[in-house]
Write a protein that holds these residues in place. Structure first.
Motif, short mmCIF file in Angstrom:
data_model
loop_
_atom_site.label_atom_id
_atom_site.label_comp_id
_atom_site.label_asym_id
_atom_site.label_seq_id
_atom_site.Cartn_x
_atom_site.Cartn_y
_atom_site.Cartn_z
N TYR A 63 0.77 -1.11 0.12
CA TYR A 63 0.10 0.10 -0.15
C TYR A 63 0.91 1.18 0.17
O TYR A 63 0.51 2.16 -0.76
CB TYR A 63 -0.99 -0.06 1.37
CG TYR A 63 -1.95 0.92 1.13
CD1 TYR A 63 -3.35 0.60 0.26
CD2 TYR A 63 -2.20 2.17 1.55
CE1 TYR A 63 -4.37 1.48 0.09
CE2 TYR A 63 -3.24 3.07 1.59
CZ TYR A 63 -4.20 2.58 0.81
OH TYR A 63 -5.35 3.53 0.58
N ALA A 64 1.46 1.31 0.83
CA ALA A 64 2.63 2.30 1.09
C ALA A 64 3.38 2.62 -0.55
O ALA A 64 3.69 3.80 -0.94
CB ALA A 64 3.86 2.20 1.93
N ALA A 91 -12.91 -4.32 -1.06
CA ALA A 91 -11.75 -4.09 -1.31
C ALA A 91 -11.38 -3.87 -3.06
O ALA A 91 -10.62 -3.33 -3.65
CB ALA A 91 -10.61 -5.09 -0.85
N PHE A 92 -12.43 -4.57 -3.72
CA PHE A 92 -12.59 -4.67 -5.14
C PHE A 92 -13.14 -3.11 -5.51
O PHE A 92 -12.83 -2.74 -6.49
CB PHE A 92 -13.29 -5.90 -5.56
CG PHE A 92 -13.30 -5.87 -7.27
CD1 PHE A 92 -12.39 -6.37 -7.63
CD2 PHE A 92 -14.64 -5.60 -7.79
CE1 PHE A 92 -12.16 -6.52 -9.18
CE2 PHE A 92 -14.29 -5.87 -9.23
CZ PHE A 92 -13.14 -6.13 -9.77
N ALA A 93 -13.82 -2.65 -4.66
CA ALA A 93 -14.76 -1.45 -5.29
C ALA A 93 -14.54 -0.25 -4.58
O ALA A 93 -14.39 0.75 -5.19
CB ALA A 93 -16.34 -1.73 -4.78
N LEU A 94 -13.83 -0.32 -3.39
CA LEU A 94 -13.68 1.07 -2.69
C LEU A 94 -12.07 1.08 -2.68
O LEU A 94 -11.23 0.15 -2.33
CB LEU A 94 -14.24 0.84 -1.45
CG LEU A 94 -15.50 0.92 -1.39
CD1 LEU A 94 -16.10 0.74 -0.07
CD2 LEU A 94 -16.34 2.15 -2.19
N LEU A 150 -6.63 -3.20 -7.93
CA LEU A 150 -7.05 -4.51 -8.20
C LEU A 150 -5.90 -5.63 -7.55
O LEU A 150 -6.32 -6.64 -7.31
CB LEU A 150 -7.06 -4.79 -10.00
CG LEU A 150 -8.11 -4.30 -10.57
CD1 LEU A 150 -8.02 -4.32 -12.21
CD2 LEU A 150 -9.53 -4.49 -10.06
N PHE A 151 -4.62 -5.32 -7.35
CA PHE A 151 -3.67 -5.77 -6.64
C PHE A 151 -4.03 -6.12 -5.22
O PHE A 151 -3.85 -7.10 -4.59
CB PHE A 151 -2.45 -5.40 -6.82
CG PHE A 151 -1.35 -6.10 -6.45
CD1 PHE A 151 -0.78 -7.27 -7.12
CD2 PHE A 151 -0.46 -5.56 -5.63
CE1 PHE A 151 0.02 -7.98 -6.58
CE2 PHE A 151 0.43 -6.61 -4.76
CZ PHE A 151 0.85 -7.55 -5.48
N TYR A 152 -4.44 -4.86 -4.52
CA TYR A 152 -5.06 -5.08 -3.29
C TYR A 152 -6.26 -5.91 -3.08
O TYR A 152 -6.01 -6.61 -2.11
CB TYR A 152 -5.31 -3.59 -2.72
CG TYR A 152 -4.28 -2.56 -2.76
CD1 TYR A 152 -3.07 -2.64 -2.45
CD2 TYR A 152 -4.36 -1.40 -3.15
CE1 TYR A 152 -2.11 -1.82 -2.56
CE2 TYR A 152 -3.70 -0.29 -3.18
CZ TYR A 152 -2.50 -0.46 -2.93
OH TYR A 152 -1.42 0.30 -3.05
#
Length: 123
Positions: free
Chosen positions: A35-36, A94-97, A63-65
């Motif tokens: 994320y960082a 996680a997919f949408a936000l 998308l990776f997250y």
């Protein structure tokens, strides 16, 4: 005599030993690092190149997250932790936000702590 005493095989042995092992997320520790790195790349691209490539970086990292969250949930479930229906909500969020990965990181810590305490392994 219960039917469990007659079961044999690797899966049965893993089930017996699984309750004595500490539950942990396989990809959980990677989420804040990725994320960082994604935030730094997004900032650099948006400042020096422009908004269109920054949006592409945003989509790819987003998308990776979502993939990391899904893989982590599956690894935790494979250790016998019951997530219930919320696992679908976490992956969908996680997919949408965009900012769900840090929230998932904190929530999964709570789930793992609760599971390890119920197994008698503490924190």
């Amino acid at each position: 005599m219960s039917t469990d005493e007659y079961r044999r095989g690797r899966k049965v042995e893993r089930e017996r030993q699984g309750k004595n092992r500490r539950a942990r997320g396989r990809y959980r520790g990677v989420i804040p690092v990725i994320y960082a790195i994604g935030f730094v790349i997004f900032t650099v691209v948006s400042l020096f190149i422009g908004p269109e490539p920054a949006f592409a970086v945003y989509l790819v990292t987003h998308l990776f997250y979502a993939g990391l969250v899904r893989a982590d949930i599956n690894s935790i479930r494979g250790q016998g932790v019951d997530w219930g229906f919320s696992r679908h909500l976490w992956f969908g969020a996680a997919f949408a936000l965009p900012f769900v990965a840090p929230a998932y990181y904190l929530y999964s810590r709570r789930v793992l702590r609760r599971e390890n305490e119920s197994r008698g392994l503490g924190d």
